[in-house]
Design a protein around this motif. Structure first.
Motif, PDB file in Angstrom:
ATOM      1  N   PRO A 187       4.203  -2.208 -16.839  1.00 17.48           N
ATOM      2  CA  PRO A 187       3.891  -1.203 -15.818  1.00 17.48           C
ATOM      3  C   PRO A 187       3.936  -1.819 -14.426  1.00 17.48           C
ATOM      4  CG  PRO A 187       1.950  -1.729 -17.126  1.00 17.48           C
ATOM      5  CD  PRO A 187       3.100  -2.463 -17.727  1.00 17.48           C
ATOM      6  N   LYS A 188       4.381  -1.012 -13.467  1.00 20.13           N
ATOM      7  CA  LYS A 188       4.486  -1.490 -12.093  1.00 20.13           C
ATOM      8  C   LYS A 188       3.106  -1.530 -11.442  1.00 20.13           C
ATOM      9  CE  LYS A 188       9.134   0.222 -11.329  1.00 20.13           C
ATOM     10  NZ  LYS A 188       9.982   1.072 -10.485  1.00 20.13           N
ATOM     11  N   ASP A 189       2.941  -2.477 -10.534  1.00 19.42           N
ATOM     12  CA  ASP A 189       1.702  -2.565  -9.774  1.00 19.42           C
ATOM     13  C   ASP A 189       1.644  -1.424  -8.774  1.00 19.42           C
ATOM     14  OD1 ASP A 189       1.066  -4.882 -11.105  1.00 19.42           O
ATOM     15  OD2 ASP A 189       1.982  -6.179  -9.584  1.00 19.42           O
ATOM     16  N   GLU A 190       0.423  -1.063  -8.383  1.00 18.99           N
ATOM     17  CA  GLU A 190       0.263  -0.014  -7.392  1.00 18.99           C
ATOM     18  C   GLU A 190       0.812  -0.484  -6.045  1.00 18.99           C
ATOM     19  OE1 GLU A 190      -3.605   1.682  -7.060  1.00 18.99           O
ATOM     20  OE2 GLU A 190      -3.932   1.593  -9.213  1.00 18.99           O
ATOM     21  N   ILE A 191       1.461   0.412  -5.360  1.00 18.31           N
ATOM     22  CA  ILE A 191       2.022   0.084  -4.057  1.00 18.31           C
ATOM     23  C   ILE A 191       0.925   0.214  -3.010  1.00 18.31           C
ATOM     24  CG2 ILE A 191       3.722   0.736  -2.318  1.00 18.31           C
ATOM     25  CD1 ILE A 191       5.443   1.811  -4.611  1.00 18.31           C
ATOM     26  N   LYS A 192       0.715  -0.847  -2.254  1.00 14.03           N
ATOM     27  CA  LYS A 192      -0.287  -0.828  -1.193  1.00 14.03           C
ATOM     28  C   LYS A 192       0.382  -0.399   0.101  1.00 14.03           C
ATOM     29  CE  LYS A 192      -2.967  -4.492  -3.301  1.00 14.03           C
ATOM     30  NZ  LYS A 192      -3.501  -5.838  -3.181  1.00 14.03           N
ATOM     31  N   PRO A 193      -0.293   0.429   0.901  1.00 13.08           N
ATOM     32  CA  PRO A 193       0.315   0.845   2.163  1.00 13.08           C
ATOM     33  C   PRO A 193       0.506  -0.350   3.086  1.00 13.08           C
ATOM     34  CG  PRO A 193      -1.953   1.618   2.017  1.00 13.08           C
ATOM     35  CD  PRO A 193      -1.605   1.006   0.695  1.00 13.08           C
ATOM     36  N   LEU A 194       1.584  -0.311   3.873  1.00 15.68           N
ATOM     37  CA  LEU A 194       1.887  -1.410   4.767  1.00 15.68           C
ATOM     38  C   LEU A 194       0.935  -1.468   5.960  1.00 15.68           C
ATOM     39  CD1 LEU A 194       5.773  -1.172   4.753  1.00 15.68           C
ATOM     40  CD2 LEU A 194       4.329  -2.777   3.520  1.00 15.68           C
ATOM     41  N   ARG A 195       0.483  -0.315   6.396  1.00 16.22           N
ATOM     42  CA  ARG A 195      -0.451  -0.282   7.525  1.00 16.22           C
ATOM     43  C   ARG A 195      -1.519   0.761   7.243  1.00 16.22           C
ATOM     44  NH1 ARG A 195       3.701   2.427  11.829  1.00 16.22           N
ATOM     45  NH2 ARG A 195       5.175   0.960  10.970  1.00 16.22           N
ATOM     46  N   PRO A 196      -2.648   0.650   7.902  1.00 14.21           N
ATOM     47  CA  PRO A 196      -3.722   1.625   7.664  1.00 14.21           C
ATOM     48  C   PRO A 196      -3.312   3.022   8.114  1.00 14.21           C
ATOM     49  CG  PRO A 196      -4.297   0.147   9.460  1.00 14.21           C
ATOM     50  CD  PRO A 196      -3.017  -0.356   8.871  1.00 14.21           C
ATOM     51  N   GLY A 197      -4.027   4.005   7.614  1.00 18.03           N
ATOM     52  CA  GLY A 197      -3.741   5.390   7.955  1.00 18.03           C
ATOM     53  C   GLY A 197      -4.064   5.700   9.407  1.00 18.03           C
ATOM     54  N   SER A 198      -3.807   6.925   9.790  1.00 21.37           N
ATOM     55  CA  SER A 198      -4.033   7.357  11.164  1.00 21.37           C
ATOM     56  C   SER A 198      -5.508   7.245  11.529  1.00 21.37           C
ATOM     57  CB  SER A 198      -3.568   8.804  11.328  1.00 21.37           C
ATOM     58  OG  SER A 198      -3.909   9.273  12.599  1.00 21.37           O
ATOM     59  N   ARG A 199      -5.776   6.825  12.754  1.00 26.59           N
ATOM     60  CA  ARG A 199      -7.161   6.698  13.208  1.00 26.59           C
ATOM     61  C   ARG A 199      -7.665   7.970  13.863  1.00 26.59           C
ATOM     62  NH1 ARG A 199      -8.422   0.662  14.879  1.00 26.59           N
ATOM     63  NH2 ARG A 199      -7.169  -0.350  13.308  1.00 26.59           N
ATOM     64  N   LEU A 200      -6.792   8.936  14.097  1.00 22.33           N
ATOM     65  CA  LEU A 200      -7.202  10.181  14.732  1.00 22.33           C
ATOM     66  C   LEU A 200      -7.931  11.102  13.765  1.00 22.33           C
ATOM     67  CD1 LEU A 200      -4.052  10.982  16.854  1.00 22.33           C
ATOM     68  CD2 LEU A 200      -6.232  10.075  17.643  1.00 22.33           C
ATOM     69  N   ARG A 201      -7.652  11.008  12.524  1.00 28.91           N
ATOM     70  CA  ARG A 201      -8.228  11.917  11.539  1.00 28.91           C
ATOM     71  C   ARG A 201      -9.757  11.866  11.467  1.00 28.91           C
ATOM     72  NH1 ARG A 201      -6.888  16.565  10.107  1.00 28.91           N
ATOM     73  NH2 ARG A 201      -7.395  17.110   8.000  1.00 28.91           N
TER      74      ARG A 201
END
Length: 82
Positions: free
Chosen positions: A61-75
């Motif tokens: 099974p493939k490893d989970e893909i981690k996001p390259l950068r954090p999400g939006s800070r405006l939310r």
């Protein structure tokens, strides 16, 4: 390698197509689910009704893909505007 035996012609057709096209196939046998490439589909000629033995080479099974950068800070501050 995982060996699977079936008498279902539709399932055998699906495995043969996956083998021909080089795609991965998934089979669920009992509680175990195996995903991998189909190595062979062999008919057992001496059995009635027809039966086939399918050999699958499982893939890890493939490893989970981690996001390259954090999400939006405006939310987190969106509630302040309403």
């Amino acid at each position: 390698m995982f060996t699977y035996e079936t008498a279902d012609q539709k399932e055998v057709r699906r495995f043969r197509i996956a083998q021909f096209n080089g795609r991965m196939a998934t089979v669920k046998s009992g509680e175990e689910t195996v995903t991998g490439f189909v190595r062979s589909v062999l008919e057992q000629e001496s059995s009635i009704p027809q039966r086939w033995t399918i050999t699958i080479i499982p893939t890890a099974p493939k490893d989970e893909i981690k996001p390259l950068r954090p999400g939006s800070r405006l939310r987190p501050f969106a509630d302040d505007y309403y």
